[in-house]
Design an enzyme around this catalytic site. Structure first.
Site, PDB file in Angstrom:
ATOM      1  N   GLY A 278       0.469  -5.021   0.729  1.00 57.00           N
ATOM      2  CA  GLY A 278      -0.706  -5.064  -0.151  1.00 57.00           C
ATOM      3  C   GLY A 278      -0.435  -5.762  -1.470  1.00 57.00           C
ATOM      4  O   GLY A 278      -1.365  -6.255  -2.110  1.00 57.00           O
TER       5      GLY A 278
ATOM      6  N   GLU B 268       4.190  -5.270   7.367  1.00 60.60           N
ATOM      7  CA  GLU B 268       3.432  -4.206   8.040  1.00 60.60           C
ATOM      8  C   GLU B 268       3.857  -3.996   9.493  1.00 60.60           C
ATOM      9  O   GLU B 268       3.817  -2.874   9.993  1.00 60.60           O
ATOM     10  CB  GLU B 268       1.925  -4.515   7.995  1.00 60.60           C
ATOM     11  CG  GLU B 268       1.286  -4.345   6.619  1.00 60.60           C
ATOM     12  CD  GLU B 268       1.393  -5.584   5.733  1.00 60.60           C
ATOM     13  OE1 GLU B 268       2.119  -6.535   6.089  1.00 60.60           O
ATOM     14  OE2 GLU B 268       0.729  -5.591   4.691  1.00 60.60           O
TER      15      GLU B 268
ATOM     16  N   GLU C 229      -0.853  -9.348  -0.687  1.00 53.54           N
ATOM     17  CA  GLU C 229      -2.301  -9.552  -0.482  1.00 53.54           C
ATOM     18  C   GLU C 229      -3.054  -9.538  -1.814  1.00 53.54           C
ATOM     19  O   GLU C 229      -4.001 -10.298  -2.005  1.00 53.54           O
ATOM     20  CB  GLU C 229      -2.839  -8.467   0.464  1.00 53.54           C
ATOM     21  CG  GLU C 229      -2.299  -8.629   1.875  1.00 53.54           C
ATOM     22  CD  GLU C 229      -2.599  -7.435   2.755  1.00 53.54           C
ATOM     23  OE1 GLU C 229      -2.108  -6.330   2.457  1.00 53.54           O
ATOM     24  OE2 GLU C 229      -3.336  -7.597   3.736  1.00 53.54           O
TER      25      GLU C 229
ATOM     26  N   ALA D  80       0.868  -1.182   0.000  1.00 50.45           N
ATOM     27  CA  ALA D  80       0.000   0.000   0.000  1.00 50.45           C
ATOM     28  C   ALA D  80       0.900   1.226   0.000  1.00 50.45           C
ATOM     29  O   ALA D  80       2.047   1.166   0.462  1.00 50.45           O
ATOM     30  CB  ALA D  80      -0.875  -0.010   1.244  1.00 50.45           C
TER      31      ALA D  80
HETATM   32  N1  COA Z   1       4.603   3.105  -0.539  1.00 57.86           N
HETATM   33  C1  COA Z   1       5.002   4.259  -1.091  1.00 57.86           C
HETATM   34  N2  COA Z   1       6.135   4.392  -1.807  1.00 57.86           N
HETATM   35  C2  COA Z   1       6.872   3.286  -1.966  1.00 57.86           C
HETATM   36  C3  COA Z   1       6.520   2.027  -1.435  1.00 57.86           C
HETATM   37  C4  COA Z   1       5.316   1.977  -0.686  1.00 57.86           C
HETATM   38  N3  COA Z   1       4.876   0.836  -0.156  1.00 57.86           N
HETATM   39  N4  COA Z   1       7.477   1.126  -1.750  1.00 57.86           N
HETATM   40  C5  COA Z   1       8.389   1.785  -2.485  1.00 57.86           C
HETATM   41  N5  COA Z   1       8.031   3.078  -2.616  1.00 57.86           N
HETATM   42  C6  COA Z   1       8.758   4.150  -3.329  1.00 57.86           C
HETATM   43  C7  COA Z   1       9.960   4.647  -2.532  1.00 57.86           C
HETATM   44  O1  COA Z   1       9.562   5.595  -1.562  1.00 57.86           O
HETATM   45  C8  COA Z   1      10.798   5.240  -3.640  1.00 57.86           C
HETATM   46  O2  COA Z   1      10.250   6.477  -4.018  1.00 57.86           O
HETATM   47  P1  COA Z   1      11.214   7.774  -4.226  1.00 57.86           P
HETATM   48  O3  COA Z   1      12.140   7.367  -5.355  1.00 57.86           O
HETATM   49  O4  COA Z   1      10.260   8.865  -4.608  1.00 57.86           O
HETATM   50  O5  COA Z   1      11.930   7.972  -2.946  1.00 57.86           O
HETATM   51  C9  COA Z   1      10.550   4.278  -4.810  1.00 57.86           C
HETATM   52  O6  COA Z   1       9.331   3.617  -4.527  1.00 57.86           O
HETATM   53  C10 COA Z   1      11.635   3.231  -4.963  1.00 57.86           C
HETATM   54  O7  COA Z   1      11.768   2.525  -3.724  1.00 57.86           O
HETATM   55  P2  COA Z   1      13.173   2.342  -2.943  1.00 57.86           P
HETATM   56  O8  COA Z   1      12.852   2.107  -1.490  1.00 57.86           O
HETATM   57  O9  COA Z   1      14.099   3.456  -3.278  1.00 57.86           O
HETATM   58  O10 COA Z   1      13.694   0.983  -3.624  1.00 57.86           O
HETATM   59  P3  COA Z   1      14.689  -0.071  -2.963  1.00 57.86           P
HETATM   60  O11 COA Z   1      15.072  -0.993  -4.080  1.00 57.86           O
HETATM   61  O12 COA Z   1      15.765   0.595  -2.205  1.00 57.86           O
HETATM   62  O13 COA Z   1      13.794  -0.894  -1.908  1.00 57.86           O
HETATM   63  C11 COA Z   1      11.816  -2.063  -1.153  1.00 57.86           C
HETATM   64  C12 COA Z   1      12.709  -1.682  -2.351  1.00 57.86           C
HETATM   65  C13 COA Z   1      10.563  -2.753  -1.712  1.00 57.86           C
HETATM   66  C14 COA Z   1      12.565  -3.030  -0.226  1.00 57.86           C
HETATM   67  C15 COA Z   1      11.425  -0.784  -0.377  1.00 57.86           C
HETATM   68  O14 COA Z   1      10.906   0.162  -1.307  1.00 57.86           O
HETATM   69  C16 COA Z   1      10.375  -0.990   0.689  1.00 57.86           C
HETATM   70  O15 COA Z   1      10.698  -1.510   1.745  1.00 57.86           O
HETATM   71  N6  COA Z   1       9.122  -0.572   0.430  1.00 57.86           N
HETATM   72  C17 COA Z   1       8.061  -0.618   1.388  1.00 57.86           C
HETATM   73  C18 COA Z   1       7.540  -2.042   1.523  1.00 57.86           C
HETATM   74  C19 COA Z   1       6.435  -2.095   2.575  1.00 57.86           C
HETATM   75  O16 COA Z   1       6.641  -1.843   3.747  1.00 57.86           O
HETATM   76  N7  COA Z   1       5.232  -2.426   2.129  1.00 57.86           N
HETATM   77  C20 COA Z   1       4.097  -2.556   2.978  1.00 57.86           C
HETATM   78  C21 COA Z   1       3.352  -1.284   3.051  1.00 57.86           C
HETATM   79  S1  COA Z   1       1.954  -1.423   4.143  1.00 57.86           S
END
Ligand code: COA
Length: 259
Positions: free
Chosen positions: A111, A134, A114, A66
């Site tokens: 999400g 989460e 999910e 999400a």
């Molecule tokens: N919500 C909003 N933005 C998100 C996102 C999310 N769930 N997951 C990734 N993004 C965005 C990042 O903020 C970043 O945006 P920016 O370039 O404007 O800063 C872009 O996507 C790229 O992500 P980044 O974190 O730089 O890539 P990465 O390869 O270093 O890491 C992940 C990848 C998936 C490990 C990391 O993005 C992450 O942990 N995301 C959240 C996962 C999460 O907690 N999901 C559950 C949400 S309830």
């Protein structure tokens, strides 16, 4: 209909929905979830569609969760409304009478995991990673993860993944029964089309009956065996049943119309 965050194609009975926010790793903001609901409803209503494929754009992510930026200052009521909206859309996927195949081309987190679990079948690329992170945010999954993960992989491993926030790679997802197949990234969509090709030659109303009967077992109906009895009976008044049995007796390929 044109979407802000989705691309759709409809070719040869297969409707493909691609979530298209690659710079945000296809994170699900409210609008994207609403658009997925509209696209699925559109595919269900379109008589030319037999199977739906759902995937993410870019090489890195199916859906990274999400959109965290959208709910960081939510109240309890806003959190509940967000979850309910997600449930409504994800339930519409699970209850789609046309099979939905998730083509998981990278991160399927929160999400995203999910969303994949709401689909009927899941194919993962070798670079796919699954998880429910989460708890790291002080949250629980809100789009069905606490329910569908134990349904798919069992309570023991589901509780571990939900409470540790561990990510698992595609081979472990396959071993746990979370996905149907793992393929090289360039074979992901071809594999989904191969499965779709097998399904789309079957009787559409029977496919819909299978989905309803299996969903009945997983909570949609209190008497799920009774649901199967009803669904079985309904098949006998379809033109497809007449066509299927005639084709067998005449030793030819059946041509089903979904009637
Ligand atoms: N919500 C909003 N933005 C998100 C996102 C999310 N769930 N997951 C990734 N993004 C965005 C990042 O903020 C970043 O945006 P920016 O370039 O404007 O800063 C872009 O996507 C790229 O992500 P980044 O974190 O730089 O890539 P990465 O390869 O270093 O890491 C992940 C990848 C998936 C490990 C990391 O993005 C992450 O942990 N995301 C959240 C996962 C999460 O907690 N999901 C559950 C949400 S309830």
């Amino acid at each position: 209909m044109a979407f802000e965050n989705l691309l759709t194609t409809n070719e040869d009975g297969v409707f493909t929905i691609t979530i298209n926010r690659p710079d945000k790793l296809n994170a699900l903001n409210k609008n994207t979830i609403a658009e997925i609901g509209v696209a699925v409803a559109q595919a269900v209503a379109d008589g030319s569609v037999r199977v739906i494929i759902l995937t993410g754009s870019g090489a890195k992510a199916f859906v990274a969760g999400a959109d965290i930026s959208e709910f960081s200052s939510f109240s309890e009521a806003e959190g509940m409304a967000l979850a309910q909206h997600g449930h409504d859309v994800f339930n519409s996927i699970e209850r789609s009478p046309k099979p939905v195949i998730a083509a998981i081309n990278g991160f399927a987190l929160g999400g995203g995991c999910e969303l994949a679990m709401a689909c009927h079948l899941r194919v993962a690329a070798t670079n796919a990673k699954f998880g429910q992170p989460e708890v790291k945010l002080g949250l629980i999954p809100g789009y069905g993860g606490t329910q569908r993960l134990p349904m798919l992989i069992g309570r023991t491993k589901a509780l571990e993944l939900l409470m540790t926030a561990d990510m698992i790679a595609a081979p472990e997802a396959l071993a746990l029964g979370l996905v149907n197949y793992v393929t090289e990234p360039d074979q992901l969509l071809p594999k989904c089309h191969e499965i779709a090709g097998k399904i789309k030659n079957q009787a559409p109303l029977a496919i819909a009956g299978i989905i309803r009967s299996v969903n009945a077992y997983y909570g949609d109906e209190p008497n799920s065996f009774g649901s199967e009895v009803k669904e079985f009976g309904k098949c006998f008044i379809t033109e497809d049943f007449t066509e299927g049995t005639n084709a067998f007796l005449e030793k030819r390929q059946a041509s089903f119309k979904g009637k």
